[in-house]
Write a protein that holds these residues in place. Structure first.
Motif, PDB file in Angstrom:
ATOM      1  N   ALA A 230       0.634  -1.244   0.009  1.00 43.27           N
ATOM      2  CA  ALA A 230      -0.009   0.009   0.100  1.00 43.27           C
ATOM      3  C   ALA A 230       0.847   1.074  -0.055  1.00 43.27           C
ATOM      4  CB  ALA A 230      -0.920  -0.108   1.172  1.00 43.27           C
TER       5      ALA A 230
ATOM      6  N   MET B  24       0.118   5.223  -1.022  1.00 48.52           N
ATOM      7  CA  MET B  24      -0.603   5.720   0.001  1.00 48.52           C
ATOM      8  C   MET B  24       0.000   6.439   1.112  1.00 48.52           C
ATOM      9  SD  MET B  24      -3.291   2.537   0.489  1.00 48.52           S
ATOM     10  CE  MET B  24      -4.580   1.836  -0.943  1.00 48.52           C
TER      11      MET B  24
ATOM     12  N   TRP C 220      -2.307   7.491   6.870  1.00 44.67           N
ATOM     13  CA  TRP C 220      -4.017   7.600   6.918  1.00 44.67           C
ATOM     14  C   TRP C 220      -4.603   6.692   6.009  1.00 44.67           C
ATOM     15  CZ3 TRP C 220      -7.265   8.515  10.313  1.00 44.67           C
ATOM     16  CH2 TRP C 220      -8.622   8.810  10.025  1.00 44.67           C
ATOM     17  N   GLU C 221      -4.240   6.796   4.859  1.00 46.67           N
ATOM     18  CA  GLU C 221      -4.745   6.019   3.671  1.00 46.67           C
ATOM     19  C   GLU C 221      -4.513   4.305   4.193  1.00 46.67           C
ATOM     20  OE1 GLU C 221      -5.074   8.781  -0.142  1.00 46.67           O
ATOM     21  OE2 GLU C 221      -3.265   7.863   0.182  1.00 46.67           O
TER      22      GLU C 221
ATOM     23  N   VAL D 151      -6.967   3.519   6.932  1.00 47.15           N
ATOM     24  CA  VAL D 151      -8.433   3.448   6.720  1.00 47.15           C
ATOM     25  C   VAL D 151      -8.767   2.682   5.528  1.00 47.15           C
ATOM     26  CG1 VAL D 151     -10.335   5.195   5.765  1.00 47.15           C
ATOM     27  CG2 VAL D 151      -8.628   6.155   7.520  1.00 47.15           C
ATOM     28  N   ARG D 152      -7.824   2.542   4.352  1.00 47.97           N
ATOM     29  CA  ARG D 152      -8.385   1.811   3.232  1.00 47.97           C
ATOM     30  C   ARG D 152      -7.510   0.434   3.128  1.00 47.97           C
ATOM     31  NH1 ARG D 152      -7.143   5.543  -1.546  1.00 47.97           N
ATOM     32  NH2 ARG D 152      -7.898   3.750  -2.746  1.00 47.97           N
ATOM     33  N   VAL D 153      -6.744  -0.027   4.132  1.00 43.26           N
ATOM     34  CA  VAL D 153      -6.215  -1.275   4.164  1.00 43.26           C
ATOM     35  C   VAL D 153      -6.428  -1.977   5.598  1.00 43.26           C
ATOM     36  CG1 VAL D 153      -4.049  -2.740   3.846  1.00 43.26           C
ATOM     37  CG2 VAL D 153      -4.454  -0.595   2.338  1.00 43.26           C
TER      38      VAL D 153
ATOM     39  N   PRO E  17     -10.375  -2.155   7.108  1.00 38.32           N
ATOM     40  CA  PRO E  17     -11.181  -3.208   6.347  1.00 38.32           C
ATOM     41  C   PRO E  17     -10.657  -4.542   6.675  1.00 38.32           C
ATOM     42  CG  PRO E  17     -10.551  -1.484   4.767  1.00 38.32           C
ATOM     43  CD  PRO E  17      -9.820  -1.218   6.024  1.00 38.32           C
TER      44      PRO E  17
END
Length: 229
Positions: free
Chosen positions: A127, A132, A135-136, A139-141, A144
């Motif tokens: 990522a 990324m 923060w990404e 939140v995105r990896v 989830p």
């Protein structure tokens, strides 16, 4: 067998009595009080548990402190904490909310922390490799992928809070525990078992709610053993 049937008959008579469904002493009013205490406590516990769980899980800093605090909170008797806070702060909703928040934070905190920490390091690196930000990545990896464990912690906390919110009745603050406390004081077995039954049904409803929520928001590829437990 006859005793069980008699108990079920008592519960049925109590629940179907019209007087239980009206007025300030009825089930709807007590249920509303119970859900209010439970909801507020769970909201604060979620804010605390998720914030520190995500932060520590992502950075890897403070893991020992998180585990120590969570274990310490688990060791505190809930009713004893209510009595202590009532002594210090007086009779109000504060003691009940403090005790319920202290009860709910550890499972949310630990499961969030373990879920984020358990994300594969290669996935994080990939990522970051595609540009990324931290923060990404979180939140995105990480979130989830950690969602099954996070929901498990929330579910455990919610059931514990709903089952324990009966302590609100001891300092005279109502809730479904009022039926149990009043029943014990009057030696009214029907009132005790009727109130207990409503609490059990509410806890089962919470279980069903989180099971449905997991199936909706967790990716099918992450429906592993933790998510199914």
């Amino acid at each position: 067998m006859n005793d069980l049937l008699n108990q079920l008959e008592l519960v049925g008579d109590w629940l179907t009595s019209s007087q239980q469904w009206h007025g300030d002493e009825g089930i709807p009013q007590r249920l509303l009080e119970h859900l209010t205490y439970s909801g507020i406590s769970l909201l604060f516990a979620t804010l605390i548990g998720l914030t520190f769980g995500l932060l520590v899980g992502h950075t890897g800093r403070g893991a020992f402190a998180v585990a120590s605090v969570a274990n310490l909170a688990r060791a505190i008797p809930t009713f004893g904490l209510v009595v202590l806070v009532v002594t210090l702060a007086g009779l109000s909703t504060t003691p009940v909310l403090v005790a319920l928040v202290a009860l709910a934070v550890p499972p949310i905190l630990i499961n969030t922390f373990e879920g984020v920490r358990g994300v594969d390091a290669g996935t994080r690196d990939a990522a970051r490799g595609v540009g990324m930000t931290e923060w990404e990545v979180l939140v995105r990896v990480e979130v989830p992928m950690a969602l099954p464990l996070i929901l498990l912690g929330l579910r455990v906390a919610a059931i514990q809070v709903v089952a324990t919110a009966t302590i609100a009745a001891y300092p005279g603050l109502g809730g479904l525990g009022r039926f149990i406390v009043d029943g014990l004081a009057r030696n009214d077995y029907e009132l005790v078992i009727g109130g207990s039954t409503v609490v059990v049904v509410l806890a089962l409803a919470v279980q069903v709610l989180f099971t449905a929520l997991r199936r909706v928001i967790v990716s099918p590829g992450l429906q592993g053993p933790a998510a199914k437990s």
